[in-house]
Scaffold this motif. Structure first.
Motif, PDB file in Angstrom:
ATOM      1  N   GLU A   5       0.807  -1.221   0.000  1.00 12.56           N
ATOM      2  CA  GLU A   5       0.000   0.000   0.000  1.00 12.56           C
ATOM      3  C   GLU A   5       0.842   1.274   0.000  1.00 12.56           C
ATOM      4  OE1 GLU A   5      -4.115  -0.885   2.155  1.00 12.56           O
ATOM      5  OE2 GLU A   5      -2.360  -1.438   3.379  1.00 12.56           O
ATOM      6  N   LYS A   6       2.115   1.131   0.313  1.00 17.64           N
ATOM      7  CA  LYS A   6       3.014   2.287   0.294  1.00 17.64           C
ATOM      8  C   LYS A   6       3.779   2.405  -1.028  1.00 17.64           C
ATOM      9  CE  LYS A   6       3.625   2.733   5.244  1.00 17.64           C
ATOM     10  NZ  LYS A   6       4.568   2.788   6.356  1.00 17.64           N
ATOM     11  N   LEU A   7       3.582   1.436  -1.914  1.00 17.53           N
ATOM     12  CA  LEU A   7       4.283   1.456  -3.203  1.00 17.53           C
ATOM     13  C   LEU A   7       3.549   2.367  -4.185  1.00 17.53           C
ATOM     14  CD1 LEU A   7       5.055  -2.345  -3.608  1.00 17.53           C
ATOM     15  CD2 LEU A   7       6.691  -0.531  -3.031  1.00 17.53           C
ATOM     16  N   LYS A   8       4.270   3.310  -4.778  1.00 19.35           N
ATOM     17  CA  LYS A   8       3.668   4.232  -5.742  1.00 19.35           C
ATOM     18  C   LYS A   8       3.123   3.487  -6.951  1.00 19.35           C
ATOM     19  CE  LYS A   8       6.404   8.235  -4.414  1.00 19.35           C
ATOM     20  NZ  LYS A   8       7.437   9.186  -4.794  1.00 19.35           N
ATOM     21  N   ILE A   9       3.806   2.433  -7.366  1.00 21.11           N
ATOM     22  CA  ILE A   9       3.356   1.660  -8.530  1.00 21.11           C
ATOM     23  C   ILE A   9       2.006   1.002  -8.247  1.00 21.11           C
ATOM     24  CG2 ILE A   9       4.709  -0.385  -7.873  1.00 21.11           C
ATOM     25  CD1 ILE A   9       5.037  -0.992 -10.845  1.00 21.11           C
ATOM     26  N   TRP A  10       1.822   0.511  -7.033  1.00 25.46           N
ATOM     27  CA  TRP A  10       0.542  -0.105  -6.670  1.00 25.46           C
ATOM     28  C   TRP A  10      -0.567   0.945  -6.664  1.00 25.46           C
ATOM     29  CZ3 TRP A  10      -2.821   0.649  -2.534  1.00 25.46           C
ATOM     30  CH2 TRP A  10      -3.861  -0.284  -2.429  1.00 25.46           C
ATOM     31  N   GLU A  11      -0.298   2.107  -6.090  1.00 27.06           N
ATOM     32  CA  GLU A  11      -1.287   3.182  -6.030  1.00 27.06           C
ATOM     33  C   GLU A  11      -1.691   3.629  -7.437  1.00 27.06           C
ATOM     34  OE1 GLU A  11      -4.131   5.420  -4.848  1.00 27.06           O
ATOM     35  OE2 GLU A  11      -2.993   4.313  -3.342  1.00 27.06           O
ATOM     36  N   LYS A  12      -0.699   3.791  -8.323  1.00 28.29           N
ATOM     37  CA  LYS A  12      -0.981   4.196  -9.707  1.00 28.29           C
ATOM     38  C   LYS A  12      -1.810   3.115 -10.414  1.00 28.29           C
ATOM     39  CE  LYS A  12       0.634   7.278 -11.822  1.00 28.29           C
ATOM     40  NZ  LYS A  12       0.110   8.617 -12.157  1.00 28.29           N
ATOM     41  N   GLU A  15      -5.404   3.344  -9.323  1.00 29.93           N
ATOM     42  CA  GLU A  15      -6.072   4.464  -9.999  1.00 29.93           C
ATOM     43  C   GLU A  15      -6.506   4.055 -11.400  1.00 29.93           C
ATOM     44  OE1 GLU A  15      -3.414   7.832 -10.013  1.00 29.93           O
ATOM     45  OE2 GLU A  15      -3.221   7.787  -7.826  1.00 29.93           O
ATOM     46  N   LYS A 100      -0.816   6.336 -18.700  1.00 26.75           N
ATOM     47  CA  LYS A 100      -0.577   5.915 -17.309  1.00 26.75           C
ATOM     48  C   LYS A 100      -0.073   4.478 -17.241  1.00 26.75           C
ATOM     49  CE  LYS A 100      -3.898   9.066 -15.254  1.00 26.75           C
ATOM     50  NZ  LYS A 100      -5.183   9.226 -14.575  1.00 26.75           N
ATOM     51  N   MET A 107       7.723   2.187 -14.217  1.00 26.66           N
ATOM     52  CA  MET A 107       7.921   2.049 -12.775  1.00 26.66           C
ATOM     53  C   MET A 107       8.227   0.592 -12.418  1.00 26.66           C
ATOM     54  SD  MET A 107       4.755   4.459 -11.511  1.00 26.66           S
ATOM     55  CE  MET A 107       5.070   4.453  -9.750  1.00 26.66           C
TER      56      MET A 107
END
Length: 117
Positions: A5-12, A15, A100, A107
């Motif tokens: 949940e802290k990984l930017k790739i997961w968050e992107k 989205e 994206k 990423m």
């Protein structure tokens, strides 16, 4: 083990999955069990594989799941291009998602490279 949940790739990727679900509602209903199903499946697969890999014990396993996520990324790009070519949805709605997805792929490559060190 990594906190996905802290990984930017997961968050992107999350989205993108939400955007793909929103876009899929614009597609014709007769595509519900064909292209819409495949598009949604791929969109969910990307963050899911990132999360699953992050939960593994070894970086080698994480890298393997990142590879699967990257495959789903390119599969989704292909399906979105197909939807565009079939004139099922406008380019203005599809292209930002494709951009994206390319960012997520980049990423992914960088994360795999850092995990190999």
């Amino acid at each position: 083990m990594h906190n996905f949940e802290k990984l930017k790739i997961w968050e992107k990727a999350m989205e993108i999955a939400v955007e793909v679900y929103e876009i899929s509602s614009l597609l014709p209903k007769d595509e519900k069990f064909n292209l819409i199903h495949q598009i949604k499946k791929c969109a969910v697969s990307i963050p899911s594989n990132i999360a699953e890999g992050a939960g593994r014990n070894y970086n080698k396993e994480f890298i393997q799941f990142l590879g699967i996520a990257n495959g789903s990324t390119f599969e989704l790009i292909t399906q979105l291009i197909l939807a565009k070519r079939l004139n099922l949805v406008d380019n203005e709605k599809i292209q930002p998602i494709i951009d994206k997805l390319i960012e997520v792929s980049n990423m992914n490559f960088a994360l795999k490279k850092s995990l190999n060190k």
